[in-house]
Design an enzyme around this catalytic site. Structure first.
Site, short mmCIF file in Angstrom:
data_model
loop_
_atom_site.label_atom_id
_atom_site.label_comp_id
_atom_site.label_asym_id
_atom_site.label_seq_id
_atom_site.Cartn_x
_atom_site.Cartn_y
_atom_site.Cartn_z
N HIS A 33 13.93 -3.16 -46.73
CA HIS A 33 13.88 -2.89 -47.54
C HIS A 33 14.08 -4.09 -49.06
O HIS A 33 12.95 -4.84 -49.93
CB HIS A 33 15.20 -2.09 -48.12
CG HIS A 33 15.19 -1.92 -49.21
ND1 HIS A 33 15.58 -0.07 -49.49
CD2 HIS A 33 15.46 -2.36 -50.57
CE1 HIS A 33 15.80 0.27 -51.10
NE2 HIS A 33 15.98 -1.39 -51.29
N GLU A 34 14.98 -5.06 -48.84
CA GLU A 34 15.09 -6.21 -49.85
C GLU A 34 13.96 -7.22 -49.39
O GLU A 34 13.27 -7.68 -50.51
CB GLU A 34 16.16 -7.16 -49.17
CG GLU A 34 17.55 -6.01 -49.88
CD GLU A 34 17.60 -5.43 -51.03
OE1 GLU A 34 16.85 -6.50 -51.84
OE2 GLU A 34 18.06 -4.26 -51.28
N HIS A 37 10.62 -5.63 -51.74
CA HIS A 37 11.21 -6.15 -53.10
C HIS A 37 10.82 -8.28 -53.41
O HIS A 37 9.67 -7.60 -54.51
CB HIS A 37 11.94 -5.95 -53.43
CG HIS A 37 12.92 -5.18 -53.75
ND1 HIS A 37 12.28 -3.68 -54.01
CD2 HIS A 37 14.05 -4.02 -52.92
CE1 HIS A 37 12.58 -2.81 -53.82
NE2 HIS A 37 14.38 -3.12 -53.41
#
Length: 234
Positions: A33-34, A37
């Site tokens: 998820h990170e 980003h």
């Protein structure tokens, strides 16, 4: 999850299966998820991300102990936010919104991967999955894994600072109002954590957010299972 175990809502075997699913989320999916980003920010022009140690899937670079604990307690958690400098974007609000969007998208992709594995096993090894004791725990593990990813995707889409959905909302708001949100972001975040705690304790009124998320989770999970079942004739 822990609250359900304490209240007797889970037995030891199913609790252990859910804990294993949570560990996979914490050590594999939250870093993904990170990373999503960070990778998106880099591609949109924030080259400073290269020097912040977040363009990696190494969980040690991303895990937030409090966020991991919240995931175990409430079923909703977080990793360390990726520091992004919107001044490096040609269109700061738009590109921040796109960068934020890719986090929940990563969780949805992870849920789809789990759905494909689950439906493949049901297609090609139905007796193992339904009649074998270990197979039933594999089924439970994948079901928990998909459900948790769906919850995380939905939760992060909420347009509440500091969640990813707020950055998407900010695309459509005037700068003056966006700055106000940033000014009070810390207090809003503390309020959100308090609300999650009260919801987990089933405090009347406060559990509305839990009921809302549960409603969305059921429907989105059913959609994921339906979509990933199509290649196998389900």
């Amino acid at each position: 999850m822990l609250m359900s175990l304490i209240s007797g809502g889970l037995n030891f075997q199913t609790a252990l299966t859910e804990i294993l699913a949570l560990l996979v989320i914490i050590f594999l999916v939250l870093p993904f998820h990170e990373w999503a980003h960070a990778f998106t920010a880099l591609k949109l022009g924030d080259t400073s991300i290269k020097y912040r140690g977040r363009l990696t899937l190494n969980p040690l670079a991303h895990i937030d102990p409090y966020g991991a604990l919240a995931l175990v307690l409430f079923g909703i958690g977080w990793a360390k936010p990726v520091p992004i400098d919107p001044r490096n974007f040609k269109r700061p609000k738009l590109y921040m919104g796109i960068t934020a969007l890719m986090g929940p998208v990563a969780n949805f992709i992870a849920a789809l991967a789990g759905g494909l594995i689950l439906n493949a096993l049901l297609k090609f090894a139905p007796e193992f999955m339904m009649l074998n004791t270990f197979g039933r725990y594999v089924y439970l593990f994948l079901a928990y894994y998909i459900s948790i990813n769906v919850v995380l995707a939905i939760f992060n889409f909420l347009p509440i600072p500091p969640l990813d959905g707020s950055k998407i909302l900010f695309i459509f708001l005037p700068d003056r109002l966006v700055n106000k949100f940033y000014q009070y972001e810390r207090y809003i975040a503390l309020g959100l954590i308090a609300l999650l705690w009260l919801s987990a304790m089933n405090v009347p009124g406060a559990n509305l957010i839990g009921q809302f998320l549960s409603f969305l989770e059921r429907n989105v999970t059913n959609f994921v299972l339906w979509l990933t079942g199509l290649p196998f004739g389900f």
